[in-house]
Design an enzyme around this catalytic site. Structure first.
Site, PDB file in Angstrom:
ATOM      1  N   TYR A  49     -10.470   2.402   5.697  1.00 11.93           N
ATOM      2  CA  TYR A  49      -9.330   2.137   4.807  1.00 11.93           C
ATOM      3  C   TYR A  49      -9.712   1.075   3.791  1.00 11.93           C
ATOM      4  CZ  TYR A  49      -4.441   1.339   3.529  1.00 11.93           C
ATOM      5  OH  TYR A  49      -3.256   1.217   2.850  1.00 11.93           O
ATOM      6  N   LYS A 102      -0.070   3.304  -2.863  1.00 12.27           N
ATOM      7  CA  LYS A 102      -1.170   4.277  -2.849  1.00 12.27           C
ATOM      8  C   LYS A 102      -0.656   5.705  -2.927  1.00 12.27           C
ATOM      9  CE  LYS A 102      -4.644   1.498  -0.363  1.00 12.27           C
ATOM     10  NZ  LYS A 102      -4.046   0.169  -0.430  1.00 12.27           N
ATOM     11  N   GLU A 139      -0.096   9.738   5.206  1.00 12.75           N
ATOM     12  CA  GLU A 139      -0.715  10.079   6.493  1.00 12.75           C
ATOM     13  C   GLU A 139       0.251  10.950   7.270  1.00 12.75           C
ATOM     14  OE1 GLU A 139      -1.363   6.052   7.572  1.00 12.75           O
ATOM     15  OE2 GLU A 139      -2.784   5.819   5.918  1.00 12.75           O
ATOM     16  N   SER A 185       0.786  -1.235   0.000  1.00  7.55           N
ATOM     17  CA  SER A 185       0.000   0.000   0.000  1.00  7.55           C
ATOM     18  C   SER A 185       0.816   1.282   0.000  1.00  7.55           C
ATOM     19  CB  SER A 185      -0.955   0.005   1.193  1.00  7.55           C
ATOM     20  OG  SER A 185      -2.013  -0.906   0.963  1.00  7.55           O
ATOM     21  N   LYS A 198       3.711   6.049   5.536  1.00  8.35           N
ATOM     22  CA  LYS A 198       2.788   5.069   4.943  1.00  8.35           C
ATOM     23  C   LYS A 198       3.367   3.678   5.116  1.00  8.35           C
ATOM     24  CE  LYS A 198      -0.975   3.856   2.853  1.00  8.35           C
ATOM     25  NZ  LYS A 198      -0.971   2.615   3.682  1.00  8.35           N
ATOM     26  N   SER A 256       1.884  -3.655   2.694  1.00  2.00           N
ATOM     27  CA  SER A 256       2.119  -5.095   2.820  1.00  2.00           C
ATOM     28  C   SER A 256       1.490  -5.834   1.646  1.00  2.00           C
ATOM     29  CB  SER A 256       1.496  -5.645   4.111  1.00  2.00           C
ATOM     30  OG  SER A 256       1.977  -4.971   5.248  1.00  2.00           O
TER      31      SER A 256
END
Length: 388
Positions: A176, A93, A298, A90, A341, A344
């Site tokens: 999420y 992202k 984040e 991720s 961030k 996995s």
């Protein structure tokens, strides 16, 4: 390549300041002191979690430091290097968010548009009432963490979205979600008139200066692609799925991912639309507890305690719906912020964290999926050492 035996390094403050060879590492660390800090943080985790290989890369004031441990493949014994390709899950992202923000900076997309306006195939569905921004911040109304098995394919995902019914009012709750962020990337690429993979590999990655980052690893790079291992230590690699490229598909090396971190810390060397895109991904859109949601990234006020960083990266934050407090207008990147961030896949675990105001960042890549708290502890200990 480092072996697994290191000198004992003890914590000497609540902030994770490290004591090495009888003194605290602070201020301008030598390479040896940085290495001691990284070794001390990494070695116990590799042993406890039975991780075959790890690559750690650190940037300090524009200088790169690489620390490689173990093997990229237990079958071949190939050692990990800064060029070894890892699945980053991720963390992908954040690349997708950069692409979408670049589409907006290029005048092709507006984050305020409704999803069905960007993709007419979604008209008449719940996405008449969901904005592109809400998809990119997991607030569409309760899209799940993963696609259901019967919809997890490229030719089935649009049918799934058309029939999906929200559990919450759009914009009210964060849950999420791979489908949410995946559709966000799909819409962004659609607005640019190109397939996502092509747009990422031929436009976004080159503009970021990344030459060793892939969605599909080319045949001539396969020898560098680490073998992942699951909880049973069986060899695994990520398999195709709906919107996999957008949500969790990037494979990259420690050196390229560190270059990406440096572009995020100091985007001034990039072209104007990409600078604008990075600023958009670093803006704060809403808060949940101590975490401020960016696009992909984040954000946390810095300095931050380990407990708060662990809470923001907890399984509860990933698995449960949380009411959000929107920032209106979105908050520009604060002066003192830690941006991070996790990522996995079935056989890999990644973590990226950086503090732009301190010009420091860390990349942690492993060919095993191990608990997020262990990754966060490594990063927090090392970054804390670098800023004391």
């Amino acid at each position: 390549m480092h072996n697994s035996t290191f000198g004992k390094v003890l914590s000497c403050s609540a902030f994770g300041l490290l004591l090495s060879a009888g003194y605290c590492v602070a201020g301008n660390q030598t390479d040896a002191q940085i290495e001691a800090a990284v070794n001390a943080a990494v070695a116990p985790v590799m042993q406890q979690q039975n991780i075959p290989g790890m690559a750690v890369a650190i940037t300090v004031d524009g200088k790169q430091h690489y620390f490689n441990y173990g093997v990229a493949s237990k079958e071949t014994g190939t050692p990990v290097t800064e060029s070894t390709l890892f699945e980053i899950g991720s963390v992908s992202k954040t690349f997708t968010a950069t692409l979408a923000a670049y589409a907006q900076a290029s005048g092709k997309l507006s984050l305020s548009d409704k999803a069905s306006h960007v993709l007419p195939a979604l008209r008449g569905s719940a996405f008449d009432h969901v904005s592109v921004l809400q998809l990119g911040t997991y607030t569409a109304g309760g899209l799940p963490l993963q696609f259901p098995d019967n919809a997890d394919a490229a030719d089935k995902m649009l049918g799934y979205f058309k029939q999906w019914k929200p559990a919450y009012t759009a914009g009210s709750h964060r849950l999420y979600s791979n489908p949410s962020l995946g559709l966000f990337g799909y819409l962004a690429a659609n607005s640019m008139g190109q397939p996502f993979d092509e747009l990422m590999e031929k436009t976004v990655l080159p503009k970021l200066g990344l030459q060793h980052t892939y969605l599909k690893v080319p045949q001539d790079q396969m020898a560098l692609y680490a073998q992942g291992y699951n909880k049973e230590d069986k060899p695994v690699r990520v398999e195709p799925g709906a919107l996999d490229s957008e949500a969790y598909g990037v494979k990259t090396s420690a050196s390229d991912l560190l270059r990406y971190v440096e572009a995020n810390i100091k985007p001034s060397g990039l072209e104007a639309p990409m600078q604008q895109a990075i600023a958009t991904t670093h803006a704060g859109y809403y808060t949940v507890g101590d975490m401020t949601q960016g696009l992909g990234w984040e954000l946390y006020p810095y300095p931050i305690t380990l407990d708060k960083l662990l809470a923001g990266n907890s399984s509860q934050m990933a698995m449960e719906a949380h009411k959000v407090q929107w920032l209106n207008p979105p908050q520009a990147q604060p002066d003192n912020v830690l941006i991070n961030k996790t990522g996995s896949t079935g056989g890999f675990g990644a973590y990226v964290a950086y503090v732009p105001s301190k010009d420091i960042g860390i990349v942690i890549l492993a060919n095993k999926n191990y608990p997020n708290p262990e990754r966060v502890k490594i990063a927090h200990a090392v970054l804390s050492t670098l800023t004391q």
